[in-house]
Write a protein that holds these residues in place. Structure first.
Motif, PDB file in Angstrom:
ATOM      1  N   SER A  17     -21.716  12.649  17.478  1.00 22.09           N
ATOM      2  CA  SER A  17     -22.733  12.471  18.500  1.00 22.09           C
ATOM      3  C   SER A  17     -23.346  13.801  18.895  1.00 22.09           C
ATOM      4  CB  SER A  17     -22.121  11.774  19.696  1.00 22.09           C
ATOM      5  OG  SER A  17     -22.028  12.562  20.790  1.00 22.09           O
ATOM      6  N   ALA A  18     -24.634  13.767  19.209  1.00 22.53           N
ATOM      7  CA  ALA A  18     -25.343  14.959  19.676  1.00 22.53           C
ATOM      8  C   ALA A  18     -25.874  14.696  21.064  1.00 22.53           C
ATOM      9  CB  ALA A  18     -26.497  15.278  18.721  1.00 22.53           C
ATOM     10  N   SER A  19     -26.113  15.757  21.808  1.00 23.32           N
ATOM     11  CA  SER A  19     -26.535  15.584  23.184  1.00 23.32           C
ATOM     12  C   SER A  19     -27.962  15.075  23.276  1.00 23.32           C
ATOM     13  CB  SER A  19     -26.429  16.914  23.916  1.00 23.32           C
ATOM     14  OG  SER A  19     -26.968  16.802  25.203  1.00 23.32           O
ATOM     15  N   PHE A  20     -28.179  14.122  24.140  1.00 17.81           N
ATOM     16  CA  PHE A  20     -29.522  13.690  24.498  1.00 17.81           C
ATOM     17  C   PHE A  20     -29.517  13.448  25.986  1.00 17.81           C
ATOM     18  CE2 PHE A  20     -32.469  10.192  25.455  1.00 17.81           C
ATOM     19  CZ  PHE A  20     -33.643  10.853  25.186  1.00 17.81           C
ATOM     20  N   CYS A  21     -30.417  14.104  26.709  1.00 16.64           N
ATOM     21  CA  CYS A  21     -30.409  13.984  28.167  1.00 16.64           C
ATOM     22  C   CYS A  21     -31.814  13.723  28.683  1.00 16.64           C
ATOM     23  CB  CYS A  21     -29.831  15.245  28.808  1.00 16.64           C
ATOM     24  SG  CYS A  21     -29.455  15.009  30.565  1.00 16.64           S
ATOM     25  N   PRO A  22     -32.179  12.452  28.889  1.00 18.63           N
ATOM     26  CA  PRO A  22     -33.514  12.141  29.385  1.00 18.63           C
ATOM     27  C   PRO A  22     -33.647  12.283  30.891  1.00 18.63           C
ATOM     28  CG  PRO A  22     -32.291  10.117  29.077  1.00 18.63           C
ATOM     29  CD  PRO A  22     -31.370  11.244  28.648  1.00 18.63           C
ATOM     30  N   LEU A  23     -32.571  12.633  31.582  1.00 15.55           N
ATOM     31  CA  LEU A  23     -32.603  12.659  33.042  1.00 15.55           C
ATOM     32  C   LEU A  23     -33.509  13.761  33.572  1.00 15.55           C
ATOM     33  CD1 LEU A  23     -28.809  12.278  33.908  1.00 15.55           C
ATOM     34  CD2 LEU A  23     -30.540  10.489  33.811  1.00 15.55           C
ATOM     35  N   PRO A  24     -34.226  13.496  34.676  1.00 14.25           N
ATOM     36  CA  PRO A  24     -34.936  14.590  35.332  1.00 14.25           C
ATOM     37  C   PRO A  24     -33.944  15.632  35.819  1.00 14.25           C
ATOM     38  CG  PRO A  24     -34.929  12.618  36.719  1.00 14.25           C
ATOM     39  CD  PRO A  24     -34.386  12.210  35.388  1.00 14.25           C
ATOM     40  N   ALA A  25     -34.367  16.885  35.849  1.00 11.78           N
ATOM     41  CA  ALA A  25     -33.445  17.985  36.146  1.00 11.78           C
ATOM     42  C   ALA A  25     -32.776  17.831  37.502  1.00 11.78           C
ATOM     43  CB  ALA A  25     -34.195  19.314  36.074  1.00 11.78           C
ATOM     44  N   HIS A  26     -33.487  17.264  38.483  1.00 11.11           N
ATOM     45  CA  HIS A  26     -32.915  17.181  39.830  1.00 11.11           C
ATOM     46  C   HIS A  26     -31.842  16.100  39.947  1.00 11.11           C
ATOM     47  CE1 HIS A  26     -35.804  13.872  40.072  1.00 11.11           C
ATOM     48  NE2 HIS A  26     -35.191  13.451  41.160  1.00 11.11           N
ATOM     49  N   ALA A  27     -31.650  15.286  38.894  1.00  6.44           N
ATOM     50  CA  ALA A  27     -30.645  14.226  38.923  1.00  6.44           C
ATOM     51  C   ALA A  27     -29.493  14.489  37.972  1.00  6.44           C
ATOM     52  CB  ALA A  27     -31.297  12.886  38.582  1.00  6.44           C
ATOM     53  N   ARG A  28     -29.312  15.742  37.557  1.00  3.21           N
ATOM     54  CA  ARG A  28     -28.292  16.068  36.565  1.00  3.21           C
ATOM     55  C   ARG A  28     -27.031  16.683  37.180  1.00  3.21           C
ATOM     56  NH1 ARG A  28     -31.655  18.723  31.430  1.00  3.21           N
ATOM     57  NH2 ARG A  28     -33.158  17.020  31.187  1.00  3.21           N
ATOM     58  N   GLY A  29     -26.848  16.547  38.479  1.00  2.00           N
ATOM     59  CA  GLY A  29     -25.719  17.225  39.103  1.00  2.00           C
ATOM     60  C   GLY A  29     -24.526  16.355  39.413  1.00  2.00           C
ATOM     61  N   GLY A  30     -24.535  15.095  38.990  1.00  2.00           N
ATOM     62  CA  GLY A  30     -23.460  14.185  39.356  1.00  2.00           C
ATOM     63  C   GLY A  30     -22.938  13.375  38.186  1.00  2.00           C
ATOM     64  N   ARG A  31     -22.366  12.232  38.531  1.00  2.00           N
ATOM     65  CA  ARG A  31     -21.704  11.387  37.538  1.00  2.00           C
ATOM     66  C   ARG A  31     -22.682  10.839  36.497  1.00  2.00           C
ATOM     67  NH1 ARG A  31     -19.101   8.450  40.979  1.00  2.00           N
ATOM     68  NH2 ARG A  31     -20.639   6.773  41.147  1.00  2.00           N
ATOM     69  N   LEU A  32     -23.922  10.628  36.873  1.00  2.00           N
ATOM     70  CA  LEU A  32     -24.881  10.052  35.938  1.00  2.00           C
ATOM     71  C   LEU A  32     -25.034  10.920  34.699  1.00  2.00           C
ATOM     72  CD1 LEU A  32     -26.915   7.770  35.386  1.00  2.00           C
ATOM     73  CD2 LEU A  32     -28.654   9.179  36.501  1.00  2.00           C
ATOM     74  N   GLN A  33     -24.984  12.227  34.860  1.00  2.00           N
ATOM     75  CA  GLN A  33     -25.141  13.102  33.689  1.00  2.00           C
ATOM     76  C   GLN A  33     -24.042  12.840  32.672  1.00  2.00           C
ATOM     77  OE1 GLN A  33     -25.451  17.321  34.384  1.00  2.00           O
ATOM     78  NE2 GLN A  33     -25.749  17.757  32.223  1.00  2.00           N
ATOM     79  N   SER A  34     -22.811  12.669  33.132  1.00  2.00           N
ATOM     80  CA  SER A  34     -21.722  12.426  32.187  1.00  2.00           C
ATOM     81  C   SER A  34     -21.837  11.050  31.540  1.00  2.00           C
ATOM     82  CB  SER A  34     -20.365  12.568  32.889  1.00  2.00           C
ATOM     83  OG  SER A  34     -20.206  11.567  33.879  1.00  2.00           O
ATOM     84  N   LEU A  35     -22.480  10.104  32.228  1.00  2.00           N
ATOM     85  CA  LEU A  35     -22.645   8.771  31.675  1.00  2.00           C
ATOM     86  C   LEU A  35     -23.800   8.696  30.677  1.00  2.00           C
ATOM     87  CD1 LEU A  35     -22.199   6.659  34.948  1.00  2.00           C
ATOM     88  CD2 LEU A  35     -20.567   6.882  33.080  1.00  2.00           C
ATOM     89  N   VAL A  36     -24.851   9.476  30.915  1.00  2.00           N
ATOM     90  CA  VAL A  36     -26.068   9.359  30.131  1.00  2.00           C
ATOM     91  C   VAL A  36     -26.228  10.471  29.107  1.00  2.00           C
ATOM     92  CG1 VAL A  36     -28.600   9.384  30.280  1.00  2.00           C
ATOM     93  CG2 VAL A  36     -27.263   8.052  31.920  1.00  2.00           C
ATOM     94  N   CYS A  37     -25.808  11.674  29.458  1.00  2.00           N
ATOM     95  CA  CYS A  37     -26.021  12.839  28.592  1.00  2.00           C
ATOM     96  C   CYS A  37     -24.744  13.124  27.818  1.00  2.00           C
ATOM     97  CB  CYS A  37     -26.426  14.051  29.417  1.00  2.00           C
ATOM     98  SG  CYS A  37     -27.846  13.734  30.481  1.00  2.00           S
ATOM     99  N   GLU A  38     -24.779  12.918  26.521  1.00  3.21           N
ATOM    100  CA  GLU A  38     -23.587  12.935  25.698  1.00  3.21           C
ATOM    101  C   GLU A  38     -23.188  14.356  25.322  1.00  3.21           C
ATOM    102  OE1 GLU A  38     -25.872   9.258  23.658  1.00  3.21           O
ATOM    103  OE2 GLU A  38     -26.020  11.306  22.996  1.00  3.21           O
ATOM    104  N   ASN A  39     -21.966  14.742  25.670  1.00  4.97           N
ATOM    105  CA  ASN A  39     -21.402  16.028  25.229  1.00  4.97           C
ATOM    106  C   ASN A  39     -22.362  17.189  25.444  1.00  4.97           C
ATOM    107  OD1 ASN A  39     -19.216  14.544  24.309  1.00  4.97           O
ATOM    108  ND2 ASN A  39     -20.104  14.297  22.267  1.00  4.97           N
TER     109      ASN A  39
END
Length: 472
Positions: A17-39
């Motif tokens: 798996s490779a990282s993909f993170c579509p989240l806006p930068a201001h929403a990357r500080g919590g649990r959602l990042q670990s759920l959505v943005c892989e490794n």
């Protein structure tokens, strides 16, 4: 064809798996990042280093100056004799090395893959830092037309750098606003690329985007939606009381006591909406329990928001009009740049529906236009011009695959049906099929409909690349 597609997807599913993170930068500080943005951390460390190219601020005025635009290139799997170039289109946040489904496509089709960071985001800024680069004399160069020309220059630069034949087939890949750029570029410059994958591409600019809230309400279970409505009413009640009550409600999120009612309501609405948007509505609904106590409703919503998106979600500049006007040292490219793009051209101003709204009734079109007027001195985004230039949801182009997710509140701004044999669309219908889900790396936990969506994308690319080889 069926055998080819099945073989490709089976091979891709076995890749790391490779990282993909579509989240806006201001929403990357919590649990959602670990759920959505892989490794995310380990993959970024493994990826190719960023490079920069000099890009003009204004393609029609050489005296306007330039900026350093970041890009990344990976040729590990490229067959120079026959492989295409995949270009991952950067959007409204910091970009990173090629990752996710795009990397799998590059491996499958023996292609090179690159990422180009969008102007005025991440580190692709004019000189002087955000306080200077995001002032009105510079940010005026942040336009869709310039971003599309950046893609042209980026393609030429990367093709020359890797030593590819100038006729190499180029495929654009993007999700959300970058997905719109994919479609718009195919309209504006159809001979520059051979195809595009537009995931959750918001190609139709909408001034008053009431359908956004309605789509979130439809995606949530009815009982959960009712708790969100009750929670919104509790915060509205605190705002109506004013003074200490309003300040205490804001303090739950670390928001300034002086934060305006529309700003605060916009932040609250986004917290609930993004849970559905990014396929984590179950997390939201598990956190919100019915209660007759407004204080309980507000506290549990704040607890969810702070844990899910990070404790700075409600306190940074993104939702704060005063910050975006008066505190340049706190400006971030994602917050001020994205607000400028919405206020100047694309809008998608998310108003409260007349009935059944999840968001505060304070979010009227007048209030949202006033935010644009206060920050930038503009109150009517030119959505008609954007839609006229690029066709909105009826584009005049070819060879674009538009993918959607049934739970995505941005779906009404996209292409929702196949327009022709060369403008194909597929909506993944499932509980939790949200924003840009197909662009993640394949996983054994993916719903079958997402696997099928990717199969259709592979078949689409096989068709267009075979056609290109025949005509070459």
């Amino acid at each position: 064809m069926r055998l080819f597609v099945a073989t490709v997807l089976a091979a891709a599913a076995g890749l790391g798996s490779a990282s993909f993170c579509p989240l806006p930068a201001h929403a990357r500080g919590g649990r959602l990042q670990s759920l959505v943005c892989e490794n995310a951390t380990t993959t970024f460390l493994r990826g190719p280093a960023a490079q920069t190219k000099t890009t003009p601020l204004d393609y029609n005025d050489v005296n306007a100056g330039d900026f350093q635009q970041r890009y990344w290139v990976n040729t590990d799997h490229w067959d120079q004799a026959s492989g295409p170039l995949f270009l991952s289109v950067g959007g409204e946040g910091p970009a990173h090395a090629p990752s996710g489904w795009g990397v799998e496509l590059a491996k499958t089709f023996k292609g090179a893959i690159a990422t180009l960071e969008h102007r005025f985001y991440g580190e692709s800024l004019p000189a002087g830092g955000p306080a200077v680069a995001l002032g009105m004399d510079k940010i005026k160069y942040l336009t869709v037309a310039a971003a599309l020309q950046d893609l042209n220059e980026g393609i030429d630069h990367i093709v020359q750098q890797i030593g590819a034949d100038p006729s190499i087939p180029v495929v654009l890949i993007g999700g959300s606003y970058p997905g719109a750029l994919v479609g718009w570029h195919r309209v504006a410059y159809p001979s520059k690329t051979v195809a595009g994958i537009s995931s959750s591409g918001v190609v139709h600019s909408i001034l008053e985007y009431t359908a956004f809230d309605q789509a979130v309400a439809q995606a949530l279970p009815s009982s959960c939606a009712d708790v969100v409505r009750a929670t919104t009413a509790a915060f509205d009640q605190a705002d109506a009381a004013g003074g200490a009550a309003a300040a205490a409600a804001r303090a739950l999120f670390g928001s300034p006591a002086t934060m305006s009612v529309p700003d605060f309501a916009y932040m609250l609405a986004d917290s609930a909406a993004m849970a559905a948007q990014y396929g984590t509505k179950d997390e939201l609904c598990s956190a919100l329990k019915p209660s007759n106590d407004p204080n309980v409703l507000m506290q549990q919503f704040a607890d969810f928001t702070n844990a899910h998106y990070g404790t700075s979600f409600g306190s940074n500049c993104f939702y704060d009009t005063d910050c975006l006007i008066n505190r340049p040292n706190d400006w971030q490219p994602t917050s001020r740049s994205w607000r400028f793009q919405k206020c100047s051209e694309m809008a998608w101003l998310q108003t409260a529906p007349a009935t059944g709204s999840l968001r505060s009734a304070s979010l009227t079109i007048e209030a949202l236009k006033q935010q644009c007027q206060d920050i930038f001195g503009m109150d009517t985004p030119t959505v008609d011009a954007i839609n006229a230039a690029y066709g909105g949801d009826k584009p005049s182009t070819s060879w674009v695959f538009y993918s959607q997710g049934s739970d995505d509140p941005w779906k009404p701004a996209g292409i929702n049906h196949t327009l022709s044999s060369t403008l194909r669309e597929f909506t993944a219908n499932c509980d939790g099929c949200g924003h840009c889900k197909d662009l993640h790396s394949p996983s054994s936990s993916d719903p079958e409909v997402i696997r099928h969506q990717r199969q259709l994308e592979v078949a689409f690319l096989d068709d267009v690349l075979r056609l290109h080889r025949r005509s070459a």
